[in-house]
Design a protein around this motif. Structure first.
Motif, PDB file in Angstrom:
ATOM      1  N   ILE A 199      -6.230 112.720 -95.881  1.00 29.58           N
ATOM      2  CA  ILE A 199      -5.538 111.442 -95.793  1.00 29.58           C
ATOM      3  C   ILE A 199      -6.535 110.386 -95.342  1.00 29.58           C
ATOM      4  CG2 ILE A 199      -3.800 110.158 -94.477  1.00 29.58           C
ATOM      5  CD1 ILE A 199      -2.272 112.924 -94.436  1.00 29.58           C
ATOM      6  N   ASN A 200      -6.538 109.264 -96.036  1.00 31.46           N
ATOM      7  CA  ASN A 200      -7.375 108.134 -95.661  1.00 31.46           C
ATOM      8  C   ASN A 200      -6.603 107.330 -94.605  1.00 31.46           C
ATOM      9  OD1 ASN A 200      -8.784 105.741 -95.435  1.00 31.46           O
ATOM     10  ND2 ASN A 200      -9.072 105.475 -97.632  1.00 31.46           N
ATOM     11  N   LEU A 201      -7.119 107.306 -93.381  1.00 32.32           N
ATOM     12  CA  LEU A 201      -6.417 106.624 -92.295  1.00 32.32           C
ATOM     13  C   LEU A 201      -6.239 105.130 -92.559  1.00 32.32           C
ATOM     14  CD1 LEU A 201      -7.887 108.385 -89.126  1.00 32.32           C
ATOM     15  CD2 LEU A 201      -5.741 108.852 -90.320  1.00 32.32           C
ATOM     16  N   GLU A 202      -7.118 104.561 -93.389  1.00 29.54           N
ATOM     17  CA  GLU A 202      -6.991 103.135 -93.704  1.00 29.54           C
ATOM     18  C   GLU A 202      -5.776 102.853 -94.579  1.00 29.54           C
ATOM     19  OE1 GLU A 202     -10.710 101.787 -95.315  1.00 29.54           O
ATOM     20  OE2 GLU A 202     -11.802 102.336 -93.497  1.00 29.54           O
ATOM     21  N   GLU A 203      -5.221 103.888 -95.210  1.00 30.70           N
ATOM     22  CA  GLU A 203      -4.038 103.718 -96.060  1.00 30.70           C
ATOM     23  C   GLU A 203      -2.735 104.000 -95.325  1.00 30.70           C
ATOM     24  OE1 GLU A 203      -4.718 106.159 -99.509  1.00 30.70           O
ATOM     25  OE2 GLU A 203      -6.451 104.975-100.130  1.00 30.70           O
ATOM     26  N   VAL A 204      -2.832 104.415 -94.077  1.00 31.78           N
ATOM     27  CA  VAL A 204      -1.636 104.716 -93.288  1.00 31.78           C
ATOM     28  C   VAL A 204      -0.915 103.413 -92.936  1.00 31.78           C
ATOM     29  CG1 VAL A 204      -0.821 105.591 -91.054  1.00 31.78           C
ATOM     30  CG2 VAL A 204      -2.539 106.874 -92.344  1.00 31.78           C
ATOM     31  N   VAL A 205       0.391 103.411 -93.125  1.00 37.31           N
ATOM     32  CA  VAL A 205       1.236 102.276 -92.750  1.00 37.31           C
ATOM     33  C   VAL A 205       2.195 102.785 -91.683  1.00 37.31           C
ATOM     34  CG1 VAL A 205       2.909 100.562 -93.540  1.00 37.31           C
ATOM     35  CG2 VAL A 205       1.058 101.316 -95.072  1.00 37.31           C
ATOM     36  N   MET A 206       1.906 102.441 -90.435  1.00 40.74           N
ATOM     37  CA  MET A 206       2.681 102.957 -89.314  1.00 40.74           C
ATOM     38  C   MET A 206       4.015 102.231 -89.151  1.00 40.74           C
ATOM     39  SD  MET A 206      -0.266 103.526 -86.437  1.00 40.74           S
ATOM     40  CE  MET A 206      -1.314 102.154 -86.903  1.00 40.74           C
ATOM     41  N   GLN A 207       5.067 103.002 -88.901  1.00 39.54           N
ATOM     42  CA  GLN A 207       6.373 102.453 -88.556  1.00 39.54           C
ATOM     43  C   GLN A 207       6.327 102.112 -87.067  1.00 39.54           C
ATOM     44  OE1 GLN A 207       9.566 105.304 -88.818  1.00 39.54           O
ATOM     45  NE2 GLN A 207      11.097 103.706 -89.165  1.00 39.54           N
ATOM     46  N   LYS A 208       6.248 100.827 -86.731  1.00 40.22           N
ATOM     47  CA  LYS A 208       5.957 100.415 -85.361  1.00 40.22           C
ATOM     48  C   LYS A 208       6.991 100.877 -84.337  1.00 40.22           C
ATOM     49  CE  LYS A 208       7.825  95.810 -86.126  1.00 40.22           C
ATOM     50  NZ  LYS A 208       7.540  94.436 -86.348  1.00 40.22           N
ATOM     51  N   GLU A 209       8.233 101.159 -84.761  1.00 44.46           N
ATOM     52  CA  GLU A 209       9.244 101.655 -83.823  1.00 44.46           C
ATOM     53  C   GLU A 209       8.982 103.115 -83.436  1.00 44.46           C
ATOM     54  OE1 GLU A 209      10.489  98.587 -86.492  1.00 44.46           O
ATOM     55  OE2 GLU A 209      10.280 100.686 -87.050  1.00 44.46           O
ATOM     56  N   GLU A 210       8.162 103.793 -84.219  1.00 43.21           N
ATOM     57  CA  GLU A 210       7.904 105.211 -84.007  1.00 43.21           C
ATOM     58  C   GLU A 210       6.467 105.514 -83.580  1.00 43.21           C
ATOM     59  OE1 GLU A 210      10.069 107.819 -84.373  1.00 43.21           O
ATOM     60  OE2 GLU A 210      11.768 106.593 -84.999  1.00 43.21           O
ATOM     61  N   VAL A 211       5.521 104.785 -84.163  1.00 42.42           N
ATOM     62  CA  VAL A 211       4.102 105.137 -84.029  1.00 42.42           C
ATOM     63  C   VAL A 211       3.277 103.911 -83.657  1.00 42.42           C
ATOM     64  CG1 VAL A 211       2.117 106.131 -85.264  1.00 42.42           C
ATOM     65  CG2 VAL A 211       4.422 106.863 -85.859  1.00 42.42           C
ATOM     66  N   GLN A 212       2.340 104.093 -82.709  1.00 44.09           N
ATOM     67  CA  GLN A 212       1.457 102.982 -82.347  1.00 44.09           C
ATOM     68  C   GLN A 212       0.000 103.233 -82.715  1.00 44.09           C
ATOM     69  OE1 GLN A 212       0.684 102.390 -78.052  1.00 44.09           O
ATOM     70  NE2 GLN A 212       2.132 104.062 -77.705  1.00 44.09           N
ATOM     71  N   GLU A 213      -0.339 104.493 -83.018  1.00 45.38           N
ATOM     72  CA  GLU A 213      -1.728 104.820 -83.366  1.00 45.38           C
ATOM     73  C   GLU A 213      -1.747 106.158 -84.094  1.00 45.38           C
ATOM     74  OE1 GLU A 213      -5.968 105.368 -80.953  1.00 45.38           O
ATOM     75  OE2 GLU A 213      -4.231 104.555 -79.897  1.00 45.38           O
ATOM     76  N   VAL A 214      -2.740 106.346 -84.943  1.00 46.86           N
ATOM     77  CA  VAL A 214      -2.881 107.601 -85.676  1.00 46.86           C
ATOM     78  C   VAL A 214      -4.366 107.936 -85.776  1.00 46.86           C
ATOM     79  CG1 VAL A 214      -2.861 106.497 -87.964  1.00 46.86           C
ATOM     80  CG2 VAL A 214      -2.129 108.855 -87.738  1.00 46.86           C
TER      81      VAL A 214
END
Length: 171
Positions: free
Chosen positions: A118-133
């Motif tokens: 997985i390319n971390l630059e392509e991750v779109v975080m759901q801000k209510e659930e995730v703050q960092e990956v």
């Protein structure tokens, strides 16, 4: 609104359901199913996500991706849905491996491993659930867990199986 199937103490369906925000969700003796995925890349690192600070349970700690199984879903359906919702990632579950199923608190938790880069630059975080990956080594997760900065009641049930997988010994 999410509808969860109520399970008994042995993880069997009772035929009853409850809504996600129902007060009985966390009552003793009331169980529901959850499913988590441990995504391992070709560098043998594991994708982890830091839970949002607004989360009711275990805010600001690192965890695997996962969530509660909605009525009618399989565990594989759940990890695909959760990975897409929380990270914007389409998970390839064709070769998903179920590594454990255990009771923890009020959840019967199915644990899966998926090998996927997985390319971390392509991750779109759901801000209510995730703050960092990020990707972490087995040792980094061990340190996070020991310092209580990794979600409790998960890692200790899968660490040996994941260690064997990382060492190419299977389960």
């Amino acid at each position: 609104m999410e509808i969860w199937e109520i399970l008994d103490n042995n993880g069997n369906k009772t035929g009853k359901t409850m809504q996600k925000d129902d007060e009985k969700v966390w009552q003793k003796g009331i169980y529901h199913r959850g499913a988590d995925v441990w995504i391992i890349n070709s560098e043998k690192k594991i994708l982890i996500q830091k839970r949002a600070k607004e989360k009711k349970l275990e805010p600001n700690v690192w965890a695997m991706t996962g969530g509660s199984v909605i009525k009618g879903e399989t565990g594989l359906d759940t990890i695909k849905r959760e990975t897409l919702e929380e990270l914007g990632i389409k998970l390839n579950t064709e070769k998903a491996m179920k590594i454990n199923y255990f009771k923890t608190g009020n959840v019967w938790a199915e644990q899966y491993v998926v090998h996927q880069d997985i390319n971390l630059e392509e991750v779109v975080m759901q801000k209510e659930e995730v703050q960092e990956v990020k990707f972490a080594t087995f040792e980094e997760i061990e340190k996070l867990y020991e310092s209580k900065m990794f979600m409790q009641n998960r890692w200790e049930f899968v660490r040996d199986k994941i260690k064997n997988i990382l060492m190419n010994k299977g389960e």
